[in-house]
Design an enzyme around this catalytic site. Structure first.
Site, short mmCIF file in Angstrom:
data_model
loop_
_atom_site.label_atom_id
_atom_site.label_comp_id
_atom_site.label_asym_id
_atom_site.label_seq_id
_atom_site.Cartn_x
_atom_site.Cartn_y
_atom_site.Cartn_z
N ASN A 199 0.85 -1.19 0.00
CA ASN A 199 0.00 0.00 0.00
C ASN A 199 0.89 1.24 0.00
O ASN A 199 1.46 1.61 1.02
CB ASN A 199 -0.89 -0.04 1.25
CG ASN A 199 -1.74 1.22 1.40
OD1 ASN A 199 -1.87 2.01 0.45
ND2 ASN A 199 -2.32 1.42 2.57
N TRP A 200 1.00 1.87 -1.16
CA TRP A 200 1.89 3.03 -1.28
C TRP A 200 1.32 4.29 -0.63
O TRP A 200 2.02 5.28 -0.47
CB TRP A 200 2.18 3.33 -2.76
CG TRP A 200 3.08 2.36 -3.44
CD1 TRP A 200 3.51 1.14 -2.96
CD2 TRP A 200 3.69 2.52 -4.72
NE1 TRP A 200 4.33 0.55 -3.88
CE2 TRP A 200 4.46 1.37 -4.97
CE3 TRP A 200 3.65 3.53 -5.69
CZ2 TRP A 200 5.18 1.20 -6.15
CZ3 TRP A 200 4.36 3.36 -6.86
CH2 TRP A 200 5.12 2.20 -7.08
N LYS A 201 0.03 4.28 -0.36
CA LYS A 201 -0.63 5.48 0.19
C LYS A 201 -0.36 6.68 -0.74
O LYS A 201 -0.31 6.50 -1.95
CB LYS A 201 -0.19 5.74 1.63
CG LYS A 201 -0.32 4.49 2.50
CD LYS A 201 -0.08 4.76 3.96
CE LYS A 201 -0.20 3.45 4.73
NZ LYS A 201 -0.13 3.62 6.17
N HIS A 252 -9.67 1.86 5.19
CA HIS A 252 -8.37 2.08 5.83
C HIS A 252 -8.53 3.13 6.94
O HIS A 252 -9.28 4.09 6.79
CB HIS A 252 -7.34 2.54 4.80
CG HIS A 252 -5.95 2.46 5.32
ND1 HIS A 252 -5.45 3.41 6.19
CD2 HIS A 252 -4.97 1.53 5.18
CE1 HIS A 252 -4.22 3.06 6.53
NE2 HIS A 252 -3.90 1.92 5.93
N GLU A 264 -6.78 5.49 7.80
CA GLU A 264 -6.49 6.87 7.40
C GLU A 264 -7.70 7.51 6.71
O GLU A 264 -7.92 8.71 6.83
CB GLU A 264 -5.23 6.89 6.50
CG GLU A 264 -3.98 6.65 7.34
CD GLU A 264 -2.87 5.89 6.63
OE1 GLU A 264 -2.88 5.82 5.40
OE2 GLU A 264 -1.99 5.36 7.34
N GLU A 270 -5.84 -4.34 10.88
CA GLU A 270 -4.77 -3.38 11.10
C GLU A 270 -5.03 -2.62 12.39
O GLU A 270 -5.77 -1.62 12.40
CB GLU A 270 -4.72 -2.37 9.94
CG GLU A 270 -4.44 -3.00 8.60
CD GLU A 270 -3.78 -2.01 7.66
OE1 GLU A 270 -2.66 -2.28 7.23
OE2 GLU A 270 -4.38 -0.95 7.37
N GLY A 277 2.25 2.59 10.83
CA GLY A 277 3.19 3.70 10.64
C GLY A 277 3.97 4.08 11.89
O GLY A 277 4.60 5.13 11.94
N SER A 287 3.21 -1.76 10.48
CA SER A 287 4.67 -1.81 10.70
C SER A 287 5.29 -3.16 10.36
O SER A 287 6.23 -3.62 11.03
CB SER A 287 5.00 -1.41 12.14
OG SER A 287 4.59 -0.08 12.38
P1 PGA Z 1 2.69 0.62 7.66
O1 PGA Z 1 1.22 0.84 7.05
O2 PGA Z 1 3.20 -0.70 7.13
O3 PGA Z 1 3.48 1.79 7.20
O4 PGA Z 1 2.52 0.56 9.15
C1 PGA Z 1 0.33 -0.23 6.92
C2 PGA Z 1 -0.99 0.25 6.38
O5 PGA Z 1 -1.44 1.33 6.75
O6 PGA Z 1 -1.61 -0.42 5.53
#
Ligand code: PGA
Length: 253
Positions: free
Chosen positions: A9-11, A96, A98, A168, A174, A212
């Protein structure tokens, strides 16, 4: 061996240069077959089409990071499921944390997206999970039940057939502090049992872990019996790292 699904997931990261370097690295270094496992990359929507052809040759799928609930019309800034299908996209990440946090997306709205994706023969990757406070207050299972119930309400008891769930825990995303694989295993088992209570026929429920994940801890997660893959954010931005995670977690020599 059971299918594992590994998603990058590049976001909101990427550029034409990054896409091109990433693809070149994969082309030059990806020597192995994935067998029955599935590898997916989810770049920002603007790069999906650019990456499609090369990834198809490498047997890697693409996922969109979002979709609108409307098919077409006056919805400035949105992307429709029909457009994603038009360019060959099969997977779509929804829910997600976010998007829940920064775009105020709630369970019922996410459930509408989930239903729309299923109705268009595409596959939702539904992210669920609790905050740190919810975990501390012992509310993890309650939060997850509510997230799943909103899906059942709209899509019915067999909602989760042919779908992917990504557990998650928000406090692990993150932060560089991944969750404990044994803890994640208990939550995945709980999710599978909860879904099977509604639909005894849903046998192959796929639940990834995200938060992470890196090349050092990936294997500890996928070694757990009910962790069926990984959703990787920052560690997937580097093609070399991502390949390392794939290799270690799929045991491909
Ligand atoms: P991360 O993000 O690996 O940077 O913790 C995971 C995600 O949000 O899908």
């Amino acid at each position: 061996m059971k299918t594992k699904i590994i998603v990058a997931n590049w976001k909101l990261n990427g550029s034409i240069e990054m896409v091109s370097n990433y693809l070149n690295y994969l082309k030059n270094n990806l020597l192995n077959e994935f067998k029955n496992n599935i590898i997916i990359i989810s770049p920002p929507a603007i790069y999906l089409e650019r990456m499609y052809e090369d990834l198809r040759h490498l047997n890697i799928f693409l996922a969109a990071q979002n979709v609108d609930i409307n098919l077409k019309g006056a919805f400035t800034g949105e992307i429709s499921i029909l457009m994603l299908k038009d360019i060959g996209i099969r997977y779509i990440i929804i829910g997600h944390s976010e998007r829940r946090l920064f775009h105020n997306e709630k369970n019922d709205y996410i459930a509408k997206k989930f239903d729309l994706i299923k109705n268009h023969n595409t596959i939702p990757i539904l992210c669920i999970g609790e905050t740190e406070v919810e975990k501390k207050n012992g509310q993890t299972k309650k939060v997850i039940e509510e997230q799943l119930n909103s899906i059942f309400r709209i899509s019915g008891p067999s909602a989760f057939r042919n779908t992917v769930i990504a557990y998650e825990p928000i406090w692990a995303i993150g932060t560089g502090i991944a969750s404990d694989p044994e803890y994640v295993q208990t939550i995945h088992k709980f999710i599978k049992c909860y879904i099977q209570k509604h639909d005894i026929m849903s046998k192959n429920i796929i639940i990834q872990y995200g938060g992470s994940v890196n090349s050092s801890n990936a294997k500890d997660f996928v070694n757990q019996p009910d962790i069926d893959g990984l959703l990787i954010g920052s560690a997937s931005l580097n093609a070399k790292n991502f390949l390392k995670i794939i290799d270690t977690s799929l045991n491909i020599d």
